[in-house]
Design a protein around this motif. Structure first.
Motif, PDB file in Angstrom:
ATOM      1  N   LEU A  37      -8.394  -6.681  11.134  1.00 56.93           N
ATOM      2  CA  LEU A  37      -7.681  -7.953  11.191  1.00 56.93           C
ATOM      3  C   LEU A  37      -6.203  -7.676  11.459  1.00 56.93           C
ATOM      4  CD1 LEU A  37      -9.330  -9.755   8.133  1.00 56.93           C
ATOM      5  CD2 LEU A  37     -10.145  -9.588  10.500  1.00 56.93           C
ATOM      6  N   LYS A  38      -5.771  -7.962  12.677  1.00 57.44           N
ATOM      7  CA  LYS A  38      -4.388  -7.719  13.079  1.00 57.44           C
ATOM      8  C   LYS A  38      -3.472  -8.796  12.489  1.00 57.44           C
ATOM      9  CE  LYS A  38      -5.318  -4.349  16.105  1.00 57.44           C
ATOM     10  NZ  LYS A  38      -4.720  -2.985  16.054  1.00 57.44           N
ATOM     11  N   LYS A  39      -2.261  -8.397  12.133  1.00 61.56           N
ATOM     12  CA  LYS A  39      -1.242  -9.336  11.657  1.00 61.56           C
ATOM     13  C   LYS A  39      -1.796 -10.264  10.583  1.00 61.56           C
ATOM     14  CE  LYS A  39       1.312  -9.260  16.023  1.00 61.56           C
ATOM     15  NZ  LYS A  39       1.858 -10.071  17.151  1.00 61.56           N
ATOM     16  N   LEU A  40      -2.534  -9.685   9.650  1.00 61.98           N
ATOM     17  CA  LEU A  40      -3.140 -10.482   8.577  1.00 61.98           C
ATOM     18  C   LEU A  40      -2.100 -10.983   7.589  1.00 61.98           C
ATOM     19  CD1 LEU A  40      -5.688 -11.544   7.160  1.00 61.98           C
ATOM     20  CD2 LEU A  40      -5.852  -9.316   6.011  1.00 61.98           C
ATOM     21  N   CYS A  41      -1.123 -10.128   7.260  1.00 65.12           N
ATOM     22  CA  CYS A  41      -0.102 -10.460   6.268  1.00 65.12           C
ATOM     23  C   CYS A  41       1.261 -10.004   6.758  1.00 65.12           C
ATOM     24  CB  CYS A  41      -0.391  -9.769   4.931  1.00 65.12           C
ATOM     25  SG  CYS A  41      -1.962 -10.166   4.185  1.00 65.12           S
ATOM     26  N   ARG A  42       2.289 -10.579   6.196  1.00 59.40           N
ATOM     27  CA  ARG A  42       3.630 -10.052   6.404  1.00 59.40           C
ATOM     28  C   ARG A  42       3.856  -8.992   5.324  1.00 59.40           C
ATOM     29  NH1 ARG A  42       7.819 -14.877   6.660  1.00 59.40           N
ATOM     30  NH2 ARG A  42       9.205 -13.076   6.923  1.00 59.40           N
ATOM     31  N   PRO A  43       3.879  -7.714   5.697  1.00 54.00           N
ATOM     32  CA  PRO A  43       3.914  -6.659   4.676  1.00 54.00           C
ATOM     33  C   PRO A  43       5.134  -6.717   3.770  1.00 54.00           C
ATOM     34  CG  PRO A  43       4.298  -5.755   6.875  1.00 54.00           C
ATOM     35  CD  PRO A  43       3.839  -7.171   7.072  1.00 54.00           C
ATOM     36  N   GLU A  44       6.242  -7.230   4.294  1.00 56.69           N
ATOM     37  CA  GLU A  44       7.444  -7.299   3.455  1.00 56.69           C
ATOM     38  C   GLU A  44       7.255  -8.274   2.298  1.00 56.69           C
ATOM     39  OE1 GLU A  44       8.132 -10.198   6.907  1.00 56.69           O
ATOM     40  OE2 GLU A  44       7.257  -8.202   6.603  1.00 56.69           O
ATOM     41  N   LYS A  45       6.357  -9.264   2.464  1.00 53.28           N
ATOM     42  CA  LYS A  45       6.092 -10.218   1.392  1.00 53.28           C
ATOM     43  C   LYS A  45       5.255  -9.597   0.271  1.00 53.28           C
ATOM     44  CE  LYS A  45       8.036 -13.925   3.178  1.00 53.28           C
ATOM     45  NZ  LYS A  45       9.170 -14.631   2.489  1.00 53.28           N
ATOM     46  N   LEU A  46       4.507  -8.547   0.604  1.00 51.17           N
ATOM     47  CA  LEU A  46       3.653  -7.886  -0.379  1.00 51.17           C
ATOM     48  C   LEU A  46       4.257  -6.589  -0.902  1.00 51.17           C
ATOM     49  CD1 LEU A  46       0.184  -8.304   1.400  1.00 51.17           C
ATOM     50  CD2 LEU A  46       1.213  -9.776  -0.335  1.00 51.17           C
ATOM     51  N   PHE A  47       5.369  -6.183  -0.330  1.00 54.57           N
ATOM     52  CA  PHE A  47       5.952  -4.882  -0.684  1.00 54.57           C
ATOM     53  C   PHE A  47       6.296  -4.803  -2.167  1.00 54.57           C
ATOM     54  CE2 PHE A  47       9.553  -2.084  -1.439  1.00 54.57           C
ATOM     55  CZ  PHE A  47       9.080  -0.904  -0.896  1.00 54.57           C
ATOM     56  N   SER A  48       6.073  -3.623  -2.715  1.00 56.04           N
ATOM     57  CA  SER A  48       6.435  -3.341  -4.102  1.00 56.04           C
ATOM     58  C   SER A  48       6.797  -1.871  -4.216  1.00 56.04           C
ATOM     59  CB  SER A  48       5.267  -3.669  -5.034  1.00 56.04           C
ATOM     60  OG  SER A  48       5.597  -3.357  -6.372  1.00 56.04           O
ATOM     61  N   GLU A  49       7.796  -1.581  -5.008  1.00 48.16           N
ATOM     62  CA  GLU A  49       8.114  -0.192  -5.302  1.00 48.16           C
ATOM     63  C   GLU A  49       6.953   0.442  -6.070  1.00 48.16           C
ATOM     64  OE1 GLU A  49      10.670   1.410  -4.260  1.00 48.16           O
ATOM     65  OE2 GLU A  49      12.014  -0.210  -3.576  1.00 48.16           O
ATOM     66  N   VAL A  50       6.801   1.735  -5.929  1.00 48.82           N
ATOM     67  CA  VAL A  50       5.754   2.431  -6.668  1.00 48.82           C
ATOM     68  C   VAL A  50       6.067   2.337  -8.161  1.00 48.82           C
ATOM     69  CG1 VAL A  50       4.561   4.620  -7.016  1.00 48.82           C
ATOM     70  CG2 VAL A  50       5.425   4.026  -4.745  1.00 48.82           C
ATOM     71  N   PRO A  51       5.137   1.821  -8.960  1.00 45.55           N
ATOM     72  CA  PRO A  51       5.397   1.700 -10.405  1.00 45.55           C
ATOM     73  C   PRO A  51       5.662   3.063 -11.053  1.00 45.55           C
ATOM     74  CG  PRO A  51       3.491   0.394  -9.767  1.00 45.55           C
ATOM     75  CD  PRO A  51       3.839   1.245  -8.586  1.00 45.55           C
ATOM     76  N   ASP A  52       6.445   3.054 -12.108  1.00 45.07           N
ATOM     77  CA  ASP A  52       6.763   4.292 -12.815  1.00 45.07           C
ATOM     78  C   ASP A  52       5.552   4.839 -13.575  1.00 45.07           C
ATOM     79  OD1 ASP A  52       9.402   4.232 -11.935  1.00 45.07           O
ATOM     80  OD2 ASP A  52      10.049   3.010 -13.644  1.00 45.07           O
ATOM     81  N   LYS A  53       4.724   3.938 -14.103  1.00 47.42           N
ATOM     82  CA  LYS A  53       3.588   4.357 -14.919  1.00 47.42           C
ATOM     83  C   LYS A  53       2.382   4.699 -14.076  1.00 47.42           C
ATOM     84  CE  LYS A  53       4.384   1.871 -19.284  1.00 47.42           C
ATOM     85  NZ  LYS A  53       3.789   0.874 -20.221  1.00 47.42           N
ATOM     86  N   LYS A  54       1.840   5.895 -14.264  1.00 48.63           N
ATOM     87  CA  LYS A  54       0.556   6.234 -13.663  1.00 48.63           C
ATOM     88  C   LYS A  54      -0.560   5.526 -14.413  1.00 48.63           C
ATOM     89  CE  LYS A  54       2.034   9.383 -10.671  1.00 48.63           C
ATOM     90  NZ  LYS A  54       1.847   9.232  -9.204  1.00 48.63           N
ATOM     91  N   GLY A  55      -1.714   5.418 -13.787  1.00 44.37           N
ATOM     92  CA  GLY A  55      -2.845   4.777 -14.441  1.00 44.37           C
ATOM     93  C   GLY A  55      -3.040   3.361 -13.934  1.00 44.37           C
ATOM     94  N   THR A  56      -3.677   2.512 -14.748  1.00 42.92           N
ATOM     95  CA  THR A  56      -4.049   1.157 -14.338  1.00 42.92           C
ATOM     96  C   THR A  56      -3.393   0.119 -15.234  1.00 42.92           C
ATOM     97  OG1 THR A  56      -6.211   1.983 -13.619  1.00 42.92           O
ATOM     98  CG2 THR A  56      -5.974  -0.398 -13.900  1.00 42.92           C
ATOM     99  N   THR A  57      -2.720  -0.821 -14.601  1.00 46.74           N
ATOM    100  CA  THR A  57      -2.151  -1.962 -15.309  1.00 46.74           C
ATOM    101  C   THR A  57      -2.980  -3.187 -14.976  1.00 46.74           C
ATOM    102  OG1 THR A  57       0.078  -1.017 -15.231  1.00 46.74           O
ATOM    103  CG2 THR A  57      -0.100  -3.383 -15.646  1.00 46.74           C
TER     104      THR A  57
END
Length: 224
Positions: A37-57
């Motif tokens: 699926l091309k151009k499905l989302c605007r990636p900047e709207k979903l962007f997030s820094e890598v969380p500091d905590k490893k594992g699952t939140t």
């Protein structure tokens, strides 16, 4: 916690048991088990820094403060994952409507899950549990210099590697098509390598897995 690696025999058995269980009205999707699926989302709207905590939140409410944390990620050892991160809830439903138009069948939301991979981590070959009947993996961002493909086994037995640009999605039949990632590359010139993707999962409203709507196998529930 030790993570169980599926044997080839188990993968084949699950594949045969589920073959043809998620038919749609899109011939290419049914013949191949996937669509890009091309151009499905605007990636900047979903962007997030890598969380500091490893594992699952796991988020159980609408606020970023409402979550539980597990030091393990139970599929890719050492990775970082978030289950039902509030920021993506509207996107979950928006993508559902796009997919419904493509496959010609109505869907229920089940859940979504994002993962941040780092160097040397791999996703072993597997099939997904029932709430992942119709799924899309969205590439959000990475600092890798080369594409890192996700692999999928087509119904004809061919294994293909699929490379996604940021904002593109791989639509696939999670319970029917074996899929995996080989080890994420290393690059001595780049620190803190990562690859971020989000899995959005659905079930067919009139399919055999419809009772998994909203992923009721978990305690978390939210309205469409």
């Amino acid at each position: 916690m030790a993570i169980e690696k599926w044997t080839e025999e188990r993968v084949l058995e699950e594949e045969m048991n589920n073959l043809g269980s998620s038919w749609t009205r899109n011939k290419f999707f049914d013949d191949n088990g996937y669509l890009i699926l091309k151009k499905l989302c605007r990636p900047e709207k979903l962007f997030s820094e890598v969380p500091d905590k490893k594992g699952t939140t796991t988020y159980w409410g609408n606020k970023l403060s409402q979550y539980d944390h597990d030091n393990d990620e139970h599929q890719v050892e050492g990775s970082t994952a978030r289950y039902w991160y509030p920021k993506y809830r509207q996107t979950h439903s928006k993508i559902r409507k796009v997919i419904e138009d493509i496959i010609g069948r109505k869907l229920y939301n089940t859940y979504y899950y994002e993962r941040f991979y780092s160097s040397g981590q791999e996703l072993w070959k597997h099939l997904d549990r029932p709430p992942c009947e119709i799924s899309v993996s969205v590439h959000v961002s990475t600092n890798l210099k080369q594409p890192w493909p996700i692999f999928l086994k087509k119904p004809n037995g061919e294994n293909i590697g699929i490379e996604l640009e940021a904002g593109e999605g791989l639509l696939y039949k999670g319970c029917e098509r074996p899929h995996w990632r080989e080890k994420m590359p290393e690059d001595p010139e780049t620190e803190n390598l990562y690859y971020h993707n989000i899995f959005f999962h659905y079930v067919l409203q009139d399919g055999t897995r419809a009772h998994h709507a909203f992923d009721r196998s978990h305690d978390v529930f939210y309205k469409l």
